[in-house]
Design a protein around this motif. Structure first.
Motif, mmCIF file in Angstrom:
data_model
loop_
_atom_site.group_PDB
_atom_site.id
_atom_site.type_symbol
_atom_site.label_atom_id
_atom_site.label_comp_id
_atom_site.label_asym_id
_atom_site.label_seq_id
_atom_site.Cartn_x
_atom_site.Cartn_y
_atom_site.Cartn_z
ATOM 1 N N SER A 1 0.825 -1.203 0.000
ATOM 2 C CA SER A 1 0.000 0.000 0.000
ATOM 3 C C SER A 1 0.863 1.257 0.000
ATOM 4 N N MET B 1 -5.704 2.328 1.097
ATOM 5 C CA MET B 1 -5.107 1.201 0.373
ATOM 6 C C MET B 1 -4.674 0.092 1.329
ATOM 7 N N TYR B 2 -4.152 0.468 2.488
ATOM 8 C CA TYR B 2 -3.744 -0.530 3.483
ATOM 9 C C TYR B 2 -4.944 -1.355 3.935
#
Length: 101
Positions: free
Chosen positions: A14, A90-91
């Protein structure tokens, strides 16, 4: 895949995706306000990159074109915040995806 391994892989991937996407958008954003726009081919490439990265650059775009003195520094600070937010999103997405494996 273990949970710790999934977290590490999600964190690393990410970060790379965020740096690449937001970084390219930020560079194109600041290049679109410079003298690089006098070159036709380069200006087309910069505008295409701006269009592709508009979800992470629209606030910085508004600040740069609507602001006066110091707008560049404020836009850069906003882009750092956008990077951190995009990295977190994103993580969480990648972590959820990796845990399903």
């Amino acid at each position: 895949m273990e949970i710790e391994e999934a977290e590490e892989l999600a964190r690393k991937n990410s970060f790379y995706i965020s740096v690449l996407y937001v970084g390219i958008g930020t560079v194109a954003l600041f290049a679109s306000t410079s003298s690089a726009m006098k070159n036709e081919i380069l200006s087309i490439i910069i505008l295409l990159v701006d269009v592709v990265t508009i979800p992470v650059c629209f606030i910085g775009f508004g600040i740069l074109y609507g602001g006066g003195k110091g707008a560049g520094m404020f836009a850069f600070i906003v882009q750092i915040g956008v990077f951190l937010l995009f990295w977190y999103i994103m993580y969480r997405y990648l972590l959820k995806r990796y845990k399903k494996r």
